[in-house]
Enzyme design. Structure first.
Site, PDB file in Angstrom:
ATOM      1  N   ARG A 172      52.231  30.578  51.643  1.00 31.00           N
ATOM      2  CA  ARG A 172      51.927  31.416  50.477  1.00 31.00           C
ATOM      3  C   ARG A 172      50.520  32.035  50.568  1.00 31.00           C
ATOM      4  NH1 ARG A 172      52.672  28.650  44.910  1.00 31.00           N
ATOM      5  NH2 ARG A 172      50.746  27.763  45.692  1.00 31.00           N
ATOM      6  N   ARG A 176      46.049  40.440  52.760  1.00 29.95           N
ATOM      7  CA  ARG A 176      46.142  41.793  52.207  1.00 29.95           C
ATOM      8  C   ARG A 176      45.576  42.815  53.179  1.00 29.95           C
ATOM      9  NH1 ARG A 176      44.018  39.972  46.812  1.00 29.95           N
ATOM     10  NH2 ARG A 176      45.797  38.847  45.957  1.00 29.95           N
ATOM     11  N   ARG A 249      45.934  13.381  47.484  1.00 33.16           N
ATOM     12  CA  ARG A 249      44.574  13.631  47.938  1.00 33.16           C
ATOM     13  C   ARG A 249      43.689  13.545  46.701  1.00 33.16           C
ATOM     14  NH1 ARG A 249      42.879  12.789  52.596  1.00 33.16           N
ATOM     15  NH2 ARG A 249      41.312  14.438  52.591  1.00 33.16           N
ATOM     16  N   ARG A 280      33.724  22.885  49.401  1.00 34.34           N
ATOM     17  CA  ARG A 280      33.210  24.069  48.710  1.00 34.34           C
ATOM     18  C   ARG A 280      32.120  23.698  47.719  1.00 34.34           C
ATOM     19  NH1 ARG A 280      38.215  26.037  44.790  1.00 34.34           N
ATOM     20  NH2 ARG A 280      38.419  24.146  43.565  1.00 34.34           N
ATOM     21  N   GLU A 300      32.214  19.708  46.478  1.00 36.19           N
ATOM     22  CA  GLU A 300      33.512  19.020  46.457  1.00 36.19           C
ATOM     23  C   GLU A 300      33.798  18.395  47.819  1.00 36.19           C
ATOM     24  OE1 GLU A 300      36.824  21.276  45.032  1.00 36.19           O
ATOM     25  OE2 GLU A 300      35.741  21.990  43.256  1.00 36.19           O
ATOM     26  N   TYR A 348      52.433  19.858  42.336  1.00 36.36           N
ATOM     27  CA  TYR A 348      51.195  20.620  42.188  1.00 36.36           C
ATOM     28  C   TYR A 348      51.499  21.810  41.293  1.00 36.36           C
ATOM     29  CZ  TYR A 348      47.002  23.235  42.789  1.00 36.36           C
ATOM     30  OH  TYR A 348      45.853  23.909  42.517  1.00 36.36           O
ATOM     31  N   ASP A 350      50.149  24.934  38.728  1.00 32.21           N
ATOM     32  CA  ASP A 350      49.085  25.750  38.152  1.00 32.21           C
ATOM     33  C   ASP A 350      49.157  25.595  36.639  1.00 32.21           C
ATOM     34  OD1 ASP A 350      47.961  26.791  40.489  1.00 32.21           O
ATOM     35  OD2 ASP A 350      49.443  28.395  40.623  1.00 32.21           O
TER      36      ASP A 350
END
Length: 367
Positions: A172, A176, A249, A280, A300, A348, A350
Site C-alpha cells: 500500500r 506518486r 510491536r 523518527r 520513537e 491495525y 486508522d
C-alpha cells in the site's frame, strides 16, 4: 436489575464512540480505563502550551464524509497536511515517494524519466515475482530508494530484516509520479484544535468514567454491574492467554522540552538509516502551527512487545493470524460481550475506521 446497561472497558476512541451512541439511545454506561487518563492512544497533554501526542503522532484523515461530520461535532479541525520527510545520513528526502524524491535521488525531472529509472533498477535486480518486502519494495521504487529510505527504517520498525518480512506490508506504499507530497490520499484531513483529549472529553460528556481501574484484575465484580460488556483491551489477555500470546510491536518514546522555538521545521522526520537507533522524531507544535517560545520533541524507538509493555502494532503474519482466528472463535462465543477496537480485534486500525466500525456496532446493538 443491573446498575448499568453497558460496562465499557477502555476510554479510547472505540469505547468513547460507543458510549456516546449508547447515551443518545437512553442507555446508562460506565466507562473504565486502566490508565489515569481518557482517550487511549490518541491522548494529548499540554506541555509548555503545546498539545503533545503522548503515544505517537495521530493525524486524522478519512474519505468517509459521515465519519468526518461525526468527529466535527466534538472538535474543530485545522488544515494540517501530513508531509513527512526522510533523513538519511543528513540528506533530506520528501515522503511519500514522489517526483521531489526522485529528483533529489536521481536528478530526473519528468515522470517518464523516474519510471524508466525504477524499471532499470528493477530489471537489474531480476525481480519478477516479489516474495518478500525487500523484493516488493525494489519492484515498486527501485534499489536506490529501497537501500536509503526503506531498508533501515523498516528493519528498525519490525525488528527483523526486510528479507524476512512479507511483501504485503509495503504493497500500500504511496508512490506518486507528481510533485504532491501530501502523505494521505484523503479528502478530509487535520488535527483537532485543542488536541484529541478535549475531543474525547466531549464524546464522554455526561457518561460516568472511572480511571485507574484494571478490568481483568476485578472482572467478576465489574461484570456484575452491567447487563453487557464492551471490551476494547487485548483479546488474548481477556482469555488469560490460554492459547498463547499474540505478538505486537511496541514503541518507546523519549520526550523532551527544548529551549528553541523550532527544532526540525516539520512535525515528522523519519530517520531511515539503520545506524540511528530511533525511527523518527515528532515535533508536536507543528501539528497545530504553534508559535510557542519552546518546543517539545519525541524520539520513537520501535521494540519487540513483551507482557507489561504497551501493545501498538499487531504482527499480522500467518502464525499470529491463525492464533487470532482461534481467539476470535472464543470471542464470538462469549455471551454478553462485544469485542472492539485495535486490541479487541487484533487489527491495525486508522482512527476513521475505528469510528466507522464503532458506529456500525453501536447501530446494530442499539437498534
Amino acid at each position: 436489575m443491573k446498575q448499568y446497561d453497558y460496562l465499557i472497558v477502555g476510554a479510547g476512541l472505540f469505547g468513547a464512540v460507543f458510549a456516546h451512541e449508547a447515551k443518545k439511545a437512553g442507555k446508562k454506561c460506565l466507562v473504565i480505563d486502566k490508565r489515569d487518563h481518557i482517550a487511549g492512544n490518541i491522548y494529548t497533554e499540554n506541555v509548555e502550551g503545546i498539545n503533545v501526542h503522548r503515544y505517537g503522532a495521530h493525524i486524522f484523515h478519512t474519505n468517509n464524509k459521515a465519519v468526518w461530520q461525526y468527529v466535527n461535532q466534538f472538535a474543530e479541525f485545522n488544515r494540517y497536511t501530513n508531509s513527512p520527510v526522510a533523513n538519511y545520513h543528513g540528506q533530506i528526502y520528501n515522503l511519500p515517494f514522489n517526483m521531489n524524491t526522485f529528483n533529489k535521488m536521481w536528478g530526473v525531472v519528468t515522470p517518464a524519466e523516474a519510471k524508466a529509472k525504477i524499471e532499470e533498477q528493477k530489471a537489474a535486480a531480476g525481480i519478477t515475482d516479489p516474495q518478500n518486502l525487500e523484493e516488493q519494495a525494489i519492484s515498486l521504487v527501485g534499489t536506490d530508494i529501497y537501500e536509503k529510505l526503506i531498508k533501515g527504517y523498516t528493519g528498525k520498525q519490525w525488528g527483523r530484516p526486510c528479507t524476512e518480512l512479507p511483501a504485503f506490508i509495503i504493497k500500500r506504499l504511496p508512490v506518486r509520479f507528481t510533485y504532491d507530497d501530501n502523505y494521505f490520499n484523503a479528502l478530509y484531513q487535520g488535527i483537532p484544535n485543542g488536541g484529541y483529549t478535549a475531543m474525547v472529553e466531549k464524546m464522554l460528556a455526561d457518561t460516568e468514567v472511572r480511571l485507574n481501574v484494571d478490568y481483568l484484575a476485578d472482572k467478576a465484580a465489574l461484570d456484575a454491574l452491567a447487563e453487557k460488556v464492551v471490551y476494547t483491551g487485548p483479546v488474548d489477555a481477556y482469555f488469560g492467554y490460554r492459547l498463547g500470546a499474540l505478538q505486537y510491536r511496541s514503541v518507546r518514546f523519549e520526550t523532551e522540552v527544548l529551549d528553541t522555538d523550532n527544532y526540525q521545521g516539520n512535525a515528522v522526520v523519519n530517520y531511515t538509516d539503520a545506524e540511528t537507533p530511533y525511527t523518527r522524531i515528532i515535533e508536536h507544535k507543528h501539528f497545530e502551527f504553534g508559535t510557542q517560545p519552546k518546543t517539545v520533541i519525541s524520539r520513537e524507538y520501535s521494540a519487540e512487545w513483551k507482557k507489561g509493555d504497551e501493545p501498538y502494532y499487531p504482527v499480522n503474519d500467518e502464525k499470529n493470524g491463525a492464533l487470532h482466528a482461534q481467539y476470535k472463535a472464543l470471542a464470538d462465543a462469549e455471551q454478553g460481550v462485544i469485542f472492539g477496537g485495535r486490541l479487541g480485534e487484533y487489527k491495525y486500525y486508522d482512527m476513521d475506521k475505528v469510528i466507522e466500525v464503532a458506529l456500525d456496532v453501536a447501530a446494530k446493538e442499539l437498534a
